[in-house]
Design a protein around this motif. Structure first.
Motif, PDB file in Angstrom:
ATOM      1  N   LEU A  21      68.449   4.850  95.377  1.00 20.80           N
ATOM      2  CA  LEU A  21      68.368   4.801  96.842  1.00 20.80           C
ATOM      3  C   LEU A  21      69.245   5.897  97.434  1.00 20.80           C
ATOM      4  CD1 LEU A  21      68.650   0.911  97.313  1.00 20.80           C
ATOM      5  CD2 LEU A  21      66.579   2.306  97.029  1.00 20.80           C
ATOM      6  N   LEU A  22      68.610   6.860  98.125  1.00 22.12           N
ATOM      7  CA  LEU A  22      69.331   7.969  98.746  1.00 22.12           C
ATOM      8  C   LEU A  22      69.844   7.533 100.118  1.00 22.12           C
ATOM      9  CD1 LEU A  22      67.805   9.371  96.467  1.00 22.12           C
ATOM     10  CD2 LEU A  22      67.375  11.301  98.007  1.00 22.12           C
ATOM     11  N   VAL A  28      70.088   3.620 103.834  1.00 23.44           N
ATOM     12  CA  VAL A  28      69.158   4.114 102.818  1.00 23.44           C
ATOM     13  C   VAL A  28      68.017   4.818 103.535  1.00 23.44           C
ATOM     14  CG1 VAL A  28      67.598   3.462 100.953  1.00 23.44           C
ATOM     15  CG2 VAL A  28      69.760   2.249 101.236  1.00 23.44           C
ATOM     16  N   ILE A  29      67.698   6.033 103.101  1.00 22.80           N
ATOM     17  CA  ILE A  29      66.630   6.781 103.778  1.00 22.80           C
ATOM     18  C   ILE A  29      65.468   7.116 102.842  1.00 22.80           C
ATOM     19  CG2 ILE A  29      68.113   7.834 105.523  1.00 22.80           C
ATOM     20  CD1 ILE A  29      67.885  10.427 103.598  1.00 22.80           C
ATOM     21  N   GLU A  30      65.649   6.924 101.536  1.00 22.02           N
ATOM     22  CA  GLU A  30      64.613   7.345 100.597  1.00 22.02           C
ATOM     23  C   GLU A  30      64.810   6.632  99.268  1.00 22.02           C
ATOM     24  OE1 GLU A  30      61.649   8.506  99.600  1.00 22.02           O
ATOM     25  OE2 GLU A  30      61.933  10.511 100.447  1.00 22.02           O
ATOM     26  N   GLN A  31      63.700   6.355  98.601  1.00 20.43           N
ATOM     27  CA  GLN A  31      63.782   5.745  97.265  1.00 20.43           C
ATOM     28  C   GLN A  31      63.128   6.665  96.243  1.00 20.43           C
ATOM     29  OE1 GLN A  31      62.785   1.600  96.880  1.00 20.43           O
ATOM     30  NE2 GLN A  31      61.788   1.879  94.905  1.00 20.43           N
ATOM     31  N   LEU A  32      63.810   6.843  95.122  1.00 19.72           N
ATOM     32  CA  LEU A  32      63.254   7.624  94.019  1.00 19.72           C
ATOM     33  C   LEU A  32      63.143   6.715  92.807  1.00 19.72           C
ATOM     34  CD1 LEU A  32      65.302  10.933  93.849  1.00 19.72           C
ATOM     35  CD2 LEU A  32      62.878  10.683  94.320  1.00 19.72           C
TER      36      LEU A  32
ATOM     37  N   TRP B  92      63.835  -2.823 101.166  1.00 18.54           N
ATOM     38  CA  TRP B  92      64.569  -2.114 102.227  1.00 18.54           C
ATOM     39  C   TRP B  92      63.694  -1.313 103.204  1.00 18.54           C
ATOM     40  CZ3 TRP B  92      64.496   3.128 102.933  1.00 18.54           C
ATOM     41  CH2 TRP B  92      63.999   3.900 101.878  1.00 18.54           C
ATOM     42  N   ALA B 154      73.993   0.674 100.075  1.00 18.14           N
ATOM     43  CA  ALA B 154      74.256   0.567 101.516  1.00 18.14           C
ATOM     44  C   ALA B 154      73.517  -0.642 102.086  1.00 18.14           C
ATOM     45  CB  ALA B 154      73.813   1.847 102.224  1.00 18.14           C
ATOM     46  N   GLY B 349      58.946  11.460 102.657  1.00 15.24           N
ATOM     47  CA  GLY B 349      58.348  10.164 102.972  1.00 15.24           C
ATOM     48  C   GLY B 349      58.925   9.119 102.052  1.00 15.24           C
ATOM     49  N   ILE B 350      58.562   7.893 102.275  1.00 17.08           N
ATOM     50  CA  ILE B 350      59.078   6.814 101.447  1.00 17.08           C
ATOM     51  C   ILE B 350      58.181   6.647 100.235  1.00 17.08           C
ATOM     52  CG2 ILE B 350      59.356   4.302 101.383  1.00 17.08           C
ATOM     53  CD1 ILE B 350      60.389   4.679 104.343  1.00 17.08           C
ATOM     54  N   VAL B 351      58.784   6.603  99.065  1.00 12.98           N
ATOM     55  CA  VAL B 351      58.003   6.565  97.837  1.00 12.98           C
ATOM     56  C   VAL B 351      57.272   5.231  97.681  1.00 12.98           C
ATOM     57  CG1 VAL B 351      58.135   6.690  95.328  1.00 12.98           C
ATOM     58  CG2 VAL B 351      59.528   8.219  96.714  1.00 12.98           C
TER      59      VAL B 351
END
Lengths: 93, 356
Positions: A21-22, A28-32, B92, B154, B349-351
């Motif tokens: 989680l970035l 959190v703004i992005e998930q990889l 999230w 977070a 974008g969101i993955v």
């Protein structure tokens, strides 16, 4: 999206897939999702805080941040301890 | 006049059925299952306020909503008196929006008991927003419950900050605890183990067994094989359930054979996305359910899944019509080629897709 981000290895799913989680400004703004074996060795076992660098829209590097991980864990534990109590200690109403 | 009212209601029901594709099935609870747990009958008899009859069967209906939140969990339990228990709040990216909308549509403006099974972002993803929403725009959060093992994200920190900001009572639970419910429903915590001081979020995932009349419901969050085995060792006689919320989104890390032998559910409910990036529910889990003849519902194809019971039989309604035969679900499940995880380019974008 290029740049270096503070990120957390939130979980390893089924022992194979790492969810990272970035963060930006405490959100959190992005998930990889990446194969867990591409993570630095320490976070493969126990997660933690990492610095993720994105270059030209692709994942460039992941660096484990042991001190930040330790600080964040101490802080979260302190906060949880301060805010909670065991259910068995609940006052009967 | 009365006939017209009945006809009008029938038409509305038919229309609703057509629009939503709502499906429904009713099962009688196996008497053997119901009799196996005598102590529950003793407890169900605590009818100081006249909520159960002489047989310990409560008045009214218990409803368990498995909200379709994609590759995540969120379950809402509503007692006959309207007491509400929300277990997990989705992933999230949704930030609680799907859960809040679902509750608002049903006129729910208060969460009496908010449970976090564990601190991963696909379970507490909406906690901060849900607390904020119901504390500022609704009638608040009665109390929150947590496994006591903090997470690093977070998302987790924001959940604790929301607890702090709105002065929500937060209780740490462990095996043997009972949630302090007002209504005629008993909720016994079976996991985390007593005095657990490790950091494994899955091993310490909150598992709760609900008893309502002769009905039993078991939910285990993301408890995996080691936690399932511990519960088999320490709580074998309490694991039997009519309806089982499949552990870890139907992953093969969970629903292990020894555990399923103890739970012996008639109905299993899997909460995961249709195109789960982790391949949930796993093929071997669906095969295991099939071999045991377990009626299976999956949010990925059935949408929202609602279980209703008056304490002796079970009714299941789904947002979308589909077979509840695990073999049919296995056939419907997208193949392995859609499951591969690769370090895809970051687009900004969101993955993980957010269900509409």
């Amino acid at each position: 999206m290029d740049g270096t981000y503070t990120a957390v290895v939130d979980r390893i799913v089924d022992g194979e897939n790492a969810v990272i989680l970035l963060e930006e400004d405490g959100e959190v703004i992005e998930q990889l999702d990446i194969p867990a074996d591409q993570l630095p060795a320490p976070v493969q076992e126990d997660g933690g805080v990492v610095a993720v660098t994105v270059q030209e829209g692709a994942l460039e590097s992941i660096e484990y941040l042991p001190e930040t991980t330790q600080k964040r864990r101490q802080s979260a534990q302190r906060k949880l301890d301060r805010l909670s109590k065991p259910l068995s200690d609940r006052d009967e109403e | 006049m009365r006939i017209w009212v009945v006809v009008a209601i029938a038409v509305i029901l038919l229309l609703t059925g057509c629009v939503d594709g709502t499906d429904s099935a009713t099962d009688a609870i196996d008497e053997d299952d119901a009799d196996a747990l005598e102590d529950a009958d003793d407890d169900a008899g605590n009818d100081e306020n006249g909520e159960s009859d002489a047989d310990g069967v409560p008045d009214g209906e218990l409803t368990i909503h498995h909200i379709d939140v994609g590759q995540a969990d969120s379950t809402l339990i509503v007692t006959p008196e309207g007491e509400t228990i929300l277990i997990d709040t989705g992933d999230w990216p949704q930030d609680g929006a799907a859960v809040i909308a679902y509750l608002e549509e049903r006129g729910i403006d208060r969460i009496d008991h908010l449970v976090a099974t564990h601190g991963h972002a696909d379970h507490i993803g909406g906690h901060a927003a849900v607390i904020e929403h119901f504390e500022t725009e609704g009638d608040g959060i009665g109390a929150a419950y947590d496994s006591g093992v903090p997470a690093d994200s977070a998302t987790y920190e924001n959940y604790l900050d929301a607890i702090d900001e709105h002065d929500v009572e937060l209780f740490l639970v462990e095996e043997g605890d009972e949630l302090p419910l007002e209504d005629n429903l008993k909720a016994t915590v079976l996991n985390p183990p007593a005095d657990y001081d490790g950091s494994d979020l899955h091993y310490s995932s909150v598992a709760i067994r609900f008893e309502f009349g002769d009905f039993r419901y078991l939910t285990t969050g993301d408890a995996e094989q080691d936690a399932e085995q511990r519960m088999v060792d320490d709580w074998a006689e309490k694991l039997e359930a009519d309806v089982y919320h499949a552990g870890h989104h139907g992953s093969s890390t969970s629903s292990t054979p020894a555990f399923m032998d103890a739970v012996t559910p008639e109905i299993a409910i899997v909460s995961s996305a249709y195109e789960s990036q982790y391949g949930h529910p796993d093929e071997e889990v669906l095969e295991r359910y099939d071999e045991s003849g377990i009626e299976t519902y999956w949010t990925g194809v059935h949408g929202d899944i609602t279980v209703t019971t008056e304490g002796s039989s079970v009714d299941v309604e789904t947002g979308e019509s589909f077979s509840s035969d695990p073999a049919d679900l296995l056939e419907e499940k997208p193949g392995d080629d859609t499951e591969a995880i690769s370090p895809a380019p970051i687009t900004g974008g969101i993955v993980v897709p957010v269900p509409g």
